[in-house]
Design an enzyme around this catalytic site. Sequence first.
Site, short mmCIF file in Angstrom:
data_model
loop_
_atom_site.label_atom_id
_atom_site.label_comp_id
_atom_site.label_asym_id
_atom_site.label_seq_id
_atom_site.Cartn_x
_atom_site.Cartn_y
_atom_site.Cartn_z
N GLU A 155 22.70 46.16 41.20
CA GLU A 155 22.71 45.59 42.54
C GLU A 155 23.42 46.50 43.53
OE1 GLU A 155 25.02 41.96 41.13
OE2 GLU A 155 25.97 42.30 43.05
N CYS A 207 26.95 49.63 49.81
CA CYS A 207 27.81 49.68 48.63
C CYS A 207 26.91 49.87 47.42
CB CYS A 207 28.62 48.38 48.52
SG CYS A 207 29.60 48.30 47.01
N CYS A 229 30.15 48.00 33.06
CA CYS A 229 31.39 48.78 33.19
C CYS A 229 32.25 48.50 31.96
CB CYS A 229 32.15 48.35 34.45
SG CYS A 229 33.67 49.30 34.72
N CYS A 245 38.33 44.87 33.88
CA CYS A 245 39.18 44.17 34.85
C CYS A 245 38.88 42.66 34.79
CB CYS A 245 38.96 44.71 36.25
SG CYS A 245 39.26 46.47 36.38
N CYS A 277 36.49 40.63 37.35
CA CYS A 277 35.25 41.30 37.71
C CYS A 277 34.09 40.87 36.82
CB CYS A 277 35.46 42.81 37.61
SG CYS A 277 33.97 43.74 37.92
N GLY A 310 30.57 49.35 38.00
CA GLY A 310 30.89 50.63 37.36
C GLY A 310 32.16 51.25 37.88
N GLU A 311 32.74 52.09 37.03
CA GLU A 311 33.91 52.89 37.43
C GLU A 311 33.39 54.29 37.74
OE1 GLU A 311 37.31 52.99 38.05
OE2 GLU A 311 36.91 55.14 38.22
N SER A 322 35.71 54.55 44.87
CA SER A 322 36.85 53.78 44.36
C SER A 322 37.14 54.15 42.90
CB SER A 322 36.55 52.28 44.44
OG SER A 322 35.67 51.93 43.41
N SER A 362 41.97 50.96 43.24
CA SER A 362 42.07 49.53 42.94
C SER A 362 43.44 49.30 42.34
CB SER A 362 40.99 49.12 41.94
OG SER A 362 39.72 49.37 42.47
N LEU A 363 44.36 48.86 43.16
CA LEU A 363 45.75 48.71 42.73
C LEU A 363 45.98 47.33 42.13
CD1 LEU A 363 48.65 49.96 42.79
CD2 LEU A 363 48.92 48.90 45.03
N HIS A 364 45.79 46.32 42.95
CA HIS A 364 45.79 44.90 42.55
C HIS A 364 47.09 44.34 41.99
CE1 HIS A 364 41.68 45.30 43.51
NE2 HIS A 364 41.28 45.83 42.39
N ASN A 373 37.08 37.15 44.73
CA ASN A 373 35.92 36.26 44.59
C ASN A 373 36.01 35.55 43.26
OD1 ASN A 373 33.86 36.46 46.75
ND2 ASN A 373 34.08 38.64 46.32
N CYS A 430 30.87 41.69 43.02
CA CYS A 430 29.92 42.64 42.46
C CYS A 430 29.61 42.24 41.03
CB CYS A 430 30.43 44.08 42.55
SG CYS A 430 31.70 44.51 41.37
S1 SF4 Z 1 36.52 46.18 39.07
FE1 SF4 Z 1 35.39 48.09 38.95
S2 SF4 Z 1 36.42 49.23 37.29
FE2 SF4 Z 1 37.08 47.10 37.10
S3 SF4 Z 1 35.63 46.21 35.60
FE3 SF4 Z 1 34.80 45.83 37.67
S4 SF4 Z 1 33.40 47.50 38.05
FE4 SF4 Z 1 34.73 48.11 36.36
#
Ligand code: SF4
Length: 346
Positions: free
Chosen positions: A91, A104, A111, A115, A118, A158-159, A190, A213-215, A289, A332
């Site tokens: 997507e 985007c 991935c 995380c 996600c 994805g990373e 990112s 992506s700190l979080h 989200n 995502c």
């Molecule tokens: S936030 Fe990004 S790096 Fe983390 S699992 Fe989702 S897609 Fe992968």
Amino acid sequence: MTDIKSMDLEELKTFVKELGEAEFRAKQLFEWLHKSLIDSFDECSNLSKAFREKLKEVASLTGMEAIEVFESKIDDTKKYLFALEDGNIIESVRMKYEHGNSVCISSQVGCRMGCKFCASTLDGLVRNLSVSEMLDQVYKIQKLLGERVSNIVVMGSGEPMDNYDNIVKFVKIISSDMGLNISQRNITVSTCGIVPKIRELADEGLSITLALSLHAPNDEIRKTIMPVANKYALKDVISACDYYFKKTGRRVSYEYSLVAGINDNIKEAMNLVKLVNGRNIHINLIPVNPIKERDFKQSDKLKIKEFKDFLEKKGVNATVRREMGRDIDGACGQLRRRFIQSERNS
Ligand code: SF4
């Protein structure tokens, strides 16, 4: 079939020479692929018919198709589901801003980073996307919209640093003046914090924006929501980002998803101020989200405001990311997942 859309100009030169054509044909072909965004080699009017026929025999062109487009009634965000040649689904999202169209894109199918907030990672990594599959997300959307895409964020599924070589090539091709010529300053990539790759990217000589992506403001909390934190300590991640800023002069954007009760208290805001310690960075606060497979809730509006106000009072540059396309499945990976599940159930 050869995936010529994934080739840079030098590779394309070798390719056309192997087909018995003069080297300058490579530049013409590159422009057809990346500026004119052709769907068929028949459109290449300045290439001989014989060369076009040869290309049809040995080279592939359009490997993916938009199978569904979801349009937000709230803010004109559009989400696209693309079917890849091998049947995988990805997507991409178009966000409309005053400064233009921002797209985007995804960099992988699935991935492996795990995380916790996600949806893209729930089934792990399927595979990396090729350069052409990343380019085509932008090309297809630009053609479907009939409008220029001016900004790109590589923040979908994805990373990106896990598909490093393809990402770097993607950036070089899409910013080429023989292609869409999208300014590298308008491209953001990112990462969840793959330290060696951040340092490598800093040395590439690109001028793209890096978004970390700190979080979480410390390793302890970060480890509970991002498994990558077990591999790379926050101090090393921040030091790699400092190196990125030093080498590129580009201010790093720190992404911070606010999850109710996990990282959204003033105590965490205080720790965050300490962590960034006067650095020239920008913090992007993201109301997380919710995804139904995980038990994370979005912080309430007041909490988000308090968090942001605290950062600003302490002199830290912060904005709250506007939620886009919330009515068409925000996070995502959610759309793709829902689509695959409905296919399985039908
Ligand atoms: S936030 Fe990004 S790096 Fe983390 S699992 Fe989702 S897609 Fe992968």
